[in-house]
Design a protein around this motif. Structure first.
Motif, PDB file in Angstrom:
ATOM      1  N   SER A  71      41.761  35.965  28.822  1.00 48.85           N
ATOM      2  CA  SER A  71      42.046  34.941  29.871  1.00 48.85           C
ATOM      3  C   SER A  71      43.023  35.536  31.023  1.00 48.85           C
ATOM      4  N   HIS A  72      43.169  34.766  32.036  1.00 48.17           N
ATOM      5  CA  HIS A  72      44.291  35.057  33.190  1.00 48.17           C
ATOM      6  C   HIS A  72      43.990  36.202  33.878  1.00 48.17           C
ATOM      7  N   ASN A  73      44.116  36.231  35.234  1.00 45.19           N
ATOM      8  CA  ASN A  73      43.860  37.701  35.975  1.00 45.19           C
ATOM      9  C   ASN A  73      44.662  38.608  35.537  1.00 45.19           C
ATOM     10  N   TYR A  74      45.819  38.651  35.226  1.00 47.43           N
ATOM     11  CA  TYR A  74      46.860  39.497  34.745  1.00 47.43           C
ATOM     12  C   TYR A  74      46.216  40.327  33.586  1.00 47.43           C
ATOM     13  N   ASN A  75      45.698  39.567  32.605  1.00 45.25           N
ATOM     14  CA  ASN A  75      45.079  40.117  31.433  1.00 45.25           C
ATOM     15  C   ASN A  75      43.982  41.109  31.897  1.00 45.25           C
ATOM     16  N   TYR A  76      43.166  40.420  32.474  1.00 50.47           N
ATOM     17  CA  TYR A  76      41.830  41.296  32.986  1.00 50.47           C
ATOM     18  C   TYR A  76      42.383  42.470  33.520  1.00 50.47           C
ATOM     19  N   LYS A  77      43.170  42.379  34.793  1.00 52.65           N
ATOM     20  CA  LYS A  77      43.526  43.365  35.377  1.00 52.65           C
ATOM     21  C   LYS A  77      44.273  44.467  34.413  1.00 52.65           C
ATOM     22  N   ALA A  78      45.041  44.230  33.403  1.00 49.80           N
ATOM     23  CA  ALA A  78      45.666  44.948  32.532  1.00 49.80           C
ATOM     24  C   ALA A  78      44.593  45.678  31.488  1.00 49.80           C
ATOM     25  N   ALA A  79      43.737  44.894  31.018  1.00 49.14           N
ATOM     26  CA  ALA A  79      42.577  45.459  30.167  1.00 49.14           C
ATOM     27  C   ALA A  79      41.807  46.317  30.901  1.00 49.14           C
ATOM     28  N   GLY A  80      41.290  46.066  31.987  1.00 50.68           N
ATOM     29  CA  GLY A  80      40.475  46.747  32.894  1.00 50.68           C
ATOM     30  C   GLY A  80      40.960  48.168  33.047  1.00 50.68           C
ATOM     31  N   ASP A  81      42.421  48.072  33.565  1.00 47.60           N
ATOM     32  CA  ASP A  81      43.080  49.463  33.756  1.00 47.60           C
ATOM     33  C   ASP A  81      42.963  50.236  32.341  1.00 47.60           C
ATOM     34  N   ALA A  82      43.517  49.550  31.209  1.00 44.57           N
ATOM     35  CA  ALA A  82      43.404  50.469  30.225  1.00 44.57           C
ATOM     36  C   ALA A  82      42.252  50.862  29.902  1.00 44.57           C
ATOM     37  N   LEU A  83      41.138  50.167  29.915  1.00 46.61           N
ATOM     38  CA  LEU A  83      39.589  50.668  29.272  1.00 46.61           C
ATOM     39  C   LEU A  83      38.942  51.263  30.491  1.00 46.61           C
ATOM     40  N   GLY A  84      39.327  51.570  31.604  1.00 49.35           N
ATOM     41  CA  GLY A  84      38.721  52.098  32.746  1.00 49.35           C
ATOM     42  C   GLY A  84      37.471  51.148  33.371  1.00 49.35           C
ATOM     43  N   LEU A  85      37.581  49.921  33.402  1.00 45.79           N
ATOM     44  CA  LEU A  85      36.489  49.078  33.560  1.00 45.79           C
ATOM     45  C   LEU A  85      36.901  48.078  34.610  1.00 45.79           C
ATOM     46  N   PRO A  86      36.055  47.607  35.622  1.00 48.68           N
ATOM     47  CA  PRO A  86      36.525  46.884  36.877  1.00 48.68           C
ATOM     48  C   PRO A  86      36.360  45.399  36.624  1.00 48.68           C
ATOM     49  N   LEU A  87      37.446  45.002  35.482  1.00 45.77           N
ATOM     50  CA  LEU A  87      37.450  43.728  35.050  1.00 45.77           C
ATOM     51  C   LEU A  87      38.162  42.649  35.946  1.00 45.77           C
ATOM     52  N   LEU A  88      38.781  43.241  36.810  1.00 44.28           N
ATOM     53  CA  LEU A  88      39.641  42.268  37.804  1.00 44.28           C
ATOM     54  C   LEU A  88      38.684  42.033  38.977  1.00 44.28           C
ATOM     55  N   THR A  89      37.738  42.546  39.289  1.00 44.69           N
ATOM     56  CA  THR A  89      36.762  42.415  40.210  1.00 44.69           C
ATOM     57  C   THR A  89      35.467  41.775  39.675  1.00 44.69           C
ATOM     58  N   ASN A  90      35.160  42.323  38.333  1.00 45.70           N
ATOM     59  CA  ASN A  90      34.028  41.753  37.536  1.00 45.70           C
ATOM     60  C   ASN A  90      34.242  41.046  36.334  1.00 45.70           C
ATOM     61  N   PRO A  91      34.946  40.143  36.139  1.00 44.52           N
ATOM     62  CA  PRO A  91      35.144  39.626  34.682  1.00 44.52           C
ATOM     63  C   PRO A  91      34.141  39.381  33.930  1.00 44.52           C
ATOM     64  N   TRP A  92      32.811  39.059  34.696  1.00 41.61           N
ATOM     65  CA  TRP A  92      31.762  38.771  33.982  1.00 41.61           C
ATOM     66  C   TRP A  92      31.176  39.606  33.076  1.00 41.61           C
ATOM     67  N   LEU A  93      31.711  41.037  33.013  1.00 38.97           N
ATOM     68  CA  LEU A  93      31.454  41.975  32.249  1.00 38.97           C
ATOM     69  C   LEU A  93      31.609  41.555  30.805  1.00 38.97           C
ATOM     70  N   VAL A  94      32.790  40.768  30.653  1.00 42.38           N
ATOM     71  CA  VAL A  94      33.037  40.425  29.279  1.00 42.38           C
ATOM     72  C   VAL A  94      32.305  39.598  28.659  1.00 42.38           C
ATOM     73  N   GLU A  95      31.477  38.890  29.401  1.00 41.54           N
ATOM     74  CA  GLU A  95      30.590  37.924  28.665  1.00 41.54           C
ATOM     75  C   GLU A  95      28.990  38.649  28.887  1.00 41.54           C
ATOM     76  N   GLN A  96      28.896  39.627  29.450  1.00 46.33           N
ATOM     77  CA  GLN A  96      27.472  40.226  29.545  1.00 46.33           C
ATOM     78  C   GLN A  96      27.260  41.416  28.685  1.00 46.33           C
ATOM     79  N   ASP A  97      28.224  42.291  28.381  1.00 48.70           N
ATOM     80  CA  ASP A  97      28.196  43.472  27.605  1.00 48.70           C
ATOM     81  C   ASP A  97      28.781  43.418  26.518  1.00 48.70           C
ATOM     82  N   SER A  98      28.118  43.438  25.310  1.00 48.42           N
ATOM     83  CA  SER A  98      28.610  43.253  23.847  1.00 48.42           C
ATOM     84  C   SER A  98      30.000  44.368  23.709  1.00 48.42           C
TER      85      SER A  98
END
Length: 349
Positions: free
Chosen positions: A245-272
């Motif tokens: 949760s929180h936009n800063y955690n989505y940003k940090a996790a996305g940067d670390a994993l190479g995923l666009p989680l800041l702009t598409n946080p729904w990936l976390v509930e759509q892909d196992s």
């Protein structure tokens, strides 16, 4: 990645014009003496490093990105005596190409086998269609050496949501290969049990994919961050096994994993696999409310209690909510028992 020593030296010659590089007379594997990878150190393309017991070669210049997370920048290096397993000779995955079940491809430095026919779906996104593949003898019965088998996993979570697949978890572990793979058998099993016990608590037994209380959703956007909340005010609510949760955690996790989680946080509930990766990102890299990562706590014998402190210590520890702490500890004791190990000391925070 498969290169002979001759091709490697030829590549280096191209990358550094004007420097003559002489290839060795023999193409036999070399004993690796490459230095350990250092986070934050600049690596030019062609650099070879040792990381978590394996060797990697930089495919692109990078400022010290992780060899196992930032796989666009690094490839496994297999020309070492005693290095990686026998090299695969399978083709690169091609988007949109038809793959019948049983096809094996290389994607982002790793190999995958098609479990079901598919029209070129991504091996790391469409995890129902693809499974990780281990070169040299195929996949072991327990992929990646994770000390929890699929049958035990299913027994741990009898009411789990089908979204939280075992295959997705195994896929995600490839991003953090030290997880549940450090130390002796007891340590490995304790860490796996500790992670799953906390996940169990955060999701009600792997039942909930996203936060139940929708009234909280707008509270996770912090506009003071320079990148703001591009997905919207209410988009950064808790999701996944660790309820990211929180936009800063989505940003940090996305940067670390190479995923666009800041702009598409729904990936976390759509892909196992993505969902599991965010949980492992927190477990392995974040200190949260504590003073150490949960991974560090378990592999350095600080005890299960420190994982609770890292995950939710500001609310639960030091007498804050003993019932919640006890629920986590009870799950951990249950899971370690299933794995045939004792839970160790320092269970509470």
């Amino acid at each position: 990645m498969k290169r002979t020593v001759v091709l490697l030296f030829a590549l280096l010659a191209l990358l550094v014009p004007g420097i003559a590089v002489t290839a060795p007379a023999t193409a036999a594997p070399l004993a690796c003496t490459a230095p350990d990878w250092v986070q934050g150190q600049f690596y030019a393309a062609g650099s070879i490093v040792r990381f978590q017991g394996a060797y990697y070669i930089a495919e692109h210049d990078n400022p010290g990105y992780s060899p196992t997370v930032s796989t666009w920048y690094w490839d496994p290096y297999t020309n070492c005596d005693g290095g990686n397993p026998p090299a695969c000779n399978y083709p690169d995955w091609v988007s949109g190409q038809w793959y019948p079940a049983g096809s094996i491809v290389r994607f982002q430095g790793a190999y995958y086998v098609a479990e079901h026919d598919n029209p070129g779906y991504s091996p790391t996104v469409s995890t129902w269609y693809w499974d990780p593949y281990t070169c040299g003898g195929g996949n072991p019965p327990n992929p990646g050496g994770f000390p929890v088998s699929e049958s035990v996993f299913n027994a741990m979570f009898p009411n789990r949501n089908g979204f939280y697949t075992y295959a997705g978890l195994i896929n995600a572990i490839s991003a953090y290969p030290a997880f549940a793979a450090t130390g002796d058998d007891t340590m490995r099993k304790r860490e796996a049990a500790a992670f799953l016990a906390n996940v169990n608590h955060e999701t009600g037994g792997l039942v909930y994919i996203k936060e139940i209380n929708e009234a909280n959703y707008p509270n996770y956007c912090h506009w003071e961050q320079p990148y703001g909340c591009p997905a919207g005010q209410s988009a950064y609510y808790g999701r996944g096994p660790m309820q990211l949760s929180h936009n800063y955690n989505y940003k940090a996790a996305g940067d670390a994993l190479g995923l666009p989680l800041l702009t598409n946080p729904w990936l976390v509930e759509q892909d196992s696999a993505v969902s599991w990766k965010t949980a492992l990102w927190f477990w392995n890299t974040q200190t949260g409310a504590g003073t150490m990562t949960a991974h560090h706590a378990m592999v350095n014998n600080h005890g299960f209690g420190q994982t609770i402190r890292t995950i939710n210590g500001s609310i639960e520890c030091n007498g804050g909510n003993p019932a919640q702490v006890q629920a986590r500890v009870t799950a951990y004791q249950n899971f370690t028992s299933r794995l045939g190990v004792t839970p160790g000391d320092n269970l509470y925070c």
